[in-house]
Design a protein around this motif. Structure first.
Motif, PDB file in Angstrom:
ATOM      1  N   GLU A  96       0.807  -1.220   0.000  1.00 40.23           N
ATOM      2  CA  GLU A  96       0.000   0.000   0.000  1.00 40.23           C
ATOM      3  C   GLU A  96       0.843   1.275   0.000  1.00 40.23           C
ATOM      4  O   GLU A  96       0.321   2.376  -0.236  1.00 40.23           O
ATOM      5  CB  GLU A  96      -0.968   0.016   1.186  1.00 40.23           C
ATOM      6  CG  GLU A  96      -0.329  -0.157   2.544  1.00 40.23           C
ATOM      7  CD  GLU A  96      -0.288  -1.608   3.000  1.00 40.23           C
ATOM      8  OE1 GLU A  96      -0.228  -1.813   4.237  1.00 40.23           O
ATOM      9  OE2 GLU A  96      -0.331  -2.518   2.148  1.00 40.23           O
ATOM     10  N   LYS A 203      -0.148  -1.025 -12.281  1.00 37.29           N
ATOM     11  CA  LYS A 203      -0.863  -1.714 -11.208  1.00 37.29           C
ATOM     12  C   LYS A 203      -1.523  -0.735 -10.237  1.00 37.29           C
ATOM     13  O   LYS A 203      -2.516  -1.076  -9.596  1.00 37.29           O
ATOM     14  CB  LYS A 203       0.103  -2.646 -10.458  1.00 37.29           C
ATOM     15  CG  LYS A 203       0.510  -3.877 -11.254  1.00 37.29           C
ATOM     16  CD  LYS A 203       1.482  -4.748 -10.485  1.00 37.29           C
ATOM     17  CE  LYS A 203       1.898  -5.960 -11.311  1.00 37.29           C
ATOM     18  NZ  LYS A 203       0.768  -6.860 -11.613  1.00 37.29           N
ATOM     19  N   THR A 204      -0.990   0.455 -10.121  1.00 35.35           N
ATOM     20  CA  THR A 204      -1.594   1.413  -9.189  1.00 35.35           C
ATOM     21  C   THR A 204      -2.934   1.934  -9.693  1.00 35.35           C
ATOM     22  O   THR A 204      -3.819   2.245  -8.893  1.00 35.35           O
ATOM     23  CB  THR A 204      -0.656   2.608  -8.924  1.00 35.35           C
ATOM     24  OG1 THR A 204      -0.496   3.383 -10.117  1.00 35.35           O
ATOM     25  CG2 THR A 204       0.700   2.131  -8.412  1.00 35.35           C
ATOM     26  N   VAL A 205      -3.087   2.053 -11.014  1.00 30.84           N
ATOM     27  CA  VAL A 205      -4.329   2.618 -11.547  1.00 30.84           C
ATOM     28  C   VAL A 205      -5.210   1.567 -12.226  1.00 30.84           C
ATOM     29  O   VAL A 205      -6.221   1.902 -12.858  1.00 30.84           O
ATOM     30  CB  VAL A 205      -4.032   3.788 -12.520  1.00 30.84           C
ATOM     31  CG1 VAL A 205      -3.452   4.970 -11.755  1.00 30.84           C
ATOM     32  CG2 VAL A 205      -3.106   3.362 -13.657  1.00 30.84           C
ATOM     33  N   GLY A 206      -4.816   0.289 -12.108  1.00 27.77           N
ATOM     34  CA  GLY A 206      -5.678  -0.787 -12.587  1.00 27.77           C
ATOM     35  C   GLY A 206      -5.733  -0.960 -14.087  1.00 27.77           C
ATOM     36  O   GLY A 206      -6.769  -1.362 -14.633  1.00 27.77           O
ATOM     37  N   SER A 291      -7.636   4.356 -17.198  1.00 23.40           N
ATOM     38  CA  SER A 291      -8.038   3.901 -15.863  1.00 23.40           C
ATOM     39  C   SER A 291      -9.407   4.474 -15.520  1.00 23.40           C
ATOM     40  O   SER A 291      -9.855   5.459 -16.109  1.00 23.40           O
ATOM     41  CB  SER A 291      -7.001   4.361 -14.827  1.00 23.40           C
ATOM     42  OG  SER A 291      -7.004   5.775 -14.701  1.00 23.40           O
ATOM     43  N   SER A 292     -10.071   3.866 -14.563  1.00 27.12           N
ATOM     44  CA  SER A 292     -11.386   4.359 -14.159  1.00 27.12           C
ATOM     45  C   SER A 292     -11.230   5.660 -13.387  1.00 27.12           C
ATOM     46  O   SER A 292     -10.230   5.893 -12.704  1.00 27.12           O
ATOM     47  CB  SER A 292     -12.113   3.331 -13.292  1.00 27.12           C
ATOM     48  OG  SER A 292     -11.489   3.211 -12.029  1.00 27.12           O
ATOM     49  N   SER A 294     -12.786   6.534 -10.749  1.00 34.13           N
ATOM     50  CA  SER A 294     -12.779   6.280  -9.311  1.00 34.13           C
ATOM     51  C   SER A 294     -11.420   5.776  -8.831  1.00 34.13           C
ATOM     52  O   SER A 294     -10.942   6.171  -7.760  1.00 34.13           O
ATOM     53  CB  SER A 294     -13.879   5.278  -8.937  1.00 34.13           C
ATOM     54  OG  SER A 294     -13.703   4.052  -9.628  1.00 34.13           O
ATOM     55  N   ARG A 295     -10.773   4.906  -9.626  1.00 33.33           N
ATOM     56  CA  ARG A 295      -9.478   4.376  -9.223  1.00 33.33           C
ATOM     57  C   ARG A 295      -8.421   5.478  -9.219  1.00 33.33           C
ATOM     58  O   ARG A 295      -7.612   5.590  -8.279  1.00 33.33           O
ATOM     59  CB  ARG A 295      -9.067   3.247 -10.175  1.00 33.33           C
ATOM     60  CG  ARG A 295      -7.712   2.606  -9.881  1.00 33.33           C
ATOM     61  CD  ARG A 295      -7.697   1.869  -8.545  1.00 33.33           C
ATOM     62  NE  ARG A 295      -6.448   1.144  -8.368  1.00 33.33           N
ATOM     63  CZ  ARG A 295      -6.294  -0.167  -8.588  1.00 33.33           C
ATOM     64  NH1 ARG A 295      -7.329  -0.901  -9.000  1.00 33.33           N
ATOM     65  NH2 ARG A 295      -5.139  -0.751  -8.392  1.00 33.33           N
ATOM     66  N   LEU A 296      -8.422   6.307 -10.249  1.00 33.85           N
ATOM     67  CA  LEU A 296      -7.451   7.397 -10.301  1.00 33.85           C
ATOM     68  C   LEU A 296      -7.679   8.372  -9.152  1.00 33.85           C
ATOM     69  O   LEU A 296      -6.713   8.807  -8.492  1.00 33.85           O
ATOM     70  CB  LEU A 296      -7.552   8.123 -11.639  1.00 33.85           C
ATOM     71  CG  LEU A 296      -6.584   9.293 -11.833  1.00 33.85           C
ATOM     72  CD1 LEU A 296      -5.135   8.826 -11.764  1.00 33.85           C
ATOM     73  CD2 LEU A 296      -6.855   9.996 -13.166  1.00 33.85           C
ATOM     74  N   GLU A 298      -9.008   7.768  -6.248  1.00 34.04           N
ATOM     75  CA  GLU A 298      -8.611   7.136  -4.983  1.00 34.04           C
ATOM     76  C   GLU A 298      -7.103   7.203  -4.797  1.00 34.04           C
ATOM     77  O   GLU A 298      -6.607   7.479  -3.689  1.00 34.04           O
ATOM     78  CB  GLU A 298      -9.093   5.681  -4.980  1.00 34.04           C
ATOM     79  CG  GLU A 298      -8.760   4.887  -3.718  1.00 34.04           C
ATOM     80  CD  GLU A 298      -7.478   4.066  -3.852  1.00 34.04           C
ATOM     81  OE1 GLU A 298      -6.890   3.724  -2.802  1.00 34.04           O
ATOM     82  OE2 GLU A 298      -7.081   3.783  -5.002  1.00 34.04           O
ATOM     83  N   ARG A 299      -6.345   6.964  -5.868  1.00 36.53           N
ATOM     84  CA  ARG A 299      -4.890   7.020  -5.771  1.00 36.53           C
ATOM     85  C   ARG A 299      -4.405   8.448  -5.512  1.00 36.53           C
ATOM     86  O   ARG A 299      -3.471   8.665  -4.733  1.00 36.53           O
ATOM     87  CB  ARG A 299      -4.263   6.468  -7.057  1.00 36.53           C
ATOM     88  CG  ARG A 299      -4.443   4.972  -7.195  1.00 36.53           C
ATOM     89  CD  ARG A 299      -3.604   4.230  -6.167  1.00 36.53           C
ATOM     90  NE  ARG A 299      -4.073   2.896  -5.907  1.00 36.53           N
ATOM     91  CZ  ARG A 299      -3.315   1.910  -5.438  1.00 36.53           C
ATOM     92  NH1 ARG A 299      -2.040   2.141  -5.154  1.00 36.53           N
ATOM     93  NH2 ARG A 299      -3.819   0.727  -5.220  1.00 36.53           N
TER      94      ARG A 299
END
Length: 315
Positions: A96, A203-206, A291-292, A294-296, A298-299
């Motif tokens: 994390e 991997k961080t942004v899926g 990337s989505s 929401s994922r971006l 969140e990061r």
């Protein structure tokens, strides 16, 4: 604090953005703790690059080349976060702590918001490809805008943000495209492209790093990379800034920056670059990635939390 970055003699916007990004992310950082080196954007966690005996604050840097420095001394290293989970694993941090590449935060800077779209499709090569490739001509042939990664960093980033579709050999070309919500396709011209660092960020942004192969565009480019060109293999060579590259018999083939050429010679090189031109055109027809939201988000929120912790500790 002083920002550390790897300085290419040719110029590379993904490293050069360290010169001003941290003034936005950590205003006033230059005025405190002048004995500390802020190690930020870039694949710079390398024993050969970072000095010993200096306290280093690491925020979002990555591993990918050479060997890791010894980071066990807490008096010399403050590891707040790194670029991704692969770097975190390499240096023994919890996954994390591999949050994201800090370059994604560029999209939050006011000067880059709400820029008009000017380019339908753009290509941004790796800086090594830009040195001696035929890419400006190749892009013109297939109706693409060419972005030179060696240009002034803010200008390069504006061109990325003002594109509707990005084909990227440059990792930070893809990172910035994703940050600006521009669909992108990854390509690679040689085995010299570092897949570890791409996967670390991906991997961080899926997203997945699945580059399409595009052949090198010139004999000089093949010589620099140790690649094959029209069936002929070459040993990799280093090309200094503004130096000429010579063949085994001493013939000057091409200057590192574009030389004056006759029309016939230029036309011949365009013909030889035909496989590159076709592969680049095919890349513009490939299914892009993004990337989505929401994922971006969140990061970026987690990265802001890391920055807040730095402010509490040092300001």
């Amino acid at each position: 604090m002083k920002p550390y970055y790897w300085e290419s003699q040719h110029g590379n916007f993904g490293d050069d953005l360290n010169l001003w990004l941290w003034d936005f992310l950590l205003p006033g950082f230059r005025d405190v703790h002048d004995d500390i080196l802020l190690v930020g954007v870039g694949t710079v966690l390398n024993r050969a690059l970072l000095p010993d005996g200096v306290r280093k604050l690491v925020i979002g840097s990555g591993f990918g080349y050479g060997s890791l420095p010894d980071m066990r001394d807490a008096a010399e290293w403050d590891l707040r976060c790194v670029r991704g989970p692969l770097t975190a694993e390499k240096i023994g941090l919890a996954p994390e702590r591999g949050i994201v590449d800090p370059a994604v935060m560029v999209a939050d800077m006011p000067e880059f918001r709400n820029l008009p779209k000017l380019y339908k499709r753009s290509f941004i090569p790796h800086w090594e490809s830009a040195i001696a490739g035929m890419w400006p001509v190749t892009c013109g042939t297939v109706g693409m805008h060419y972005i030179d990664p060696r240009g002034e960093a803010k200008s390069v980033i504006r061109e990325i943000a003002q594109s509707e579709f990005i084909v990227a050999e440059s990792m930070h070309g893809a990172i910035l495209a994703d940050a600006f919500r521009v669909p992108w396709v990854a390509v690679t011209t040689s085995d010299s492209i570092n897949s570890f660092k791409w996967n670390d960020w991906a991997k961080t942004v899926g997203v997945e790093y699945r580059p399409r192969h595009v052949p090198v565009s010139s004999r000089t480019e093949a010589m620099i990379k140790g690649a094959r060109f029209w069936g002929m293999g070459f040993e990799a060579q280093t090309v200094p800034e503004a130096a000429n590259l010579r063949s085994a018999d001493g013939e000057v083939i091409v200057a590192a920056r574009e030389p004056r050429q006759t029309f016939l010679r230029s036309a011949a090189k365009q013909v030889l670059a035909a496989p590159s031109t076709l592969a680049l055109w095919q890349a513009t027809r490939a299914e892009p990635q993004l990337s989505s939201d929401s994922r971006l988000a969140e990061r970026k929120e987690r990265f802001q939390d890391a920055l807040a912790a730095v402010r509490r500790a040092y300001f």
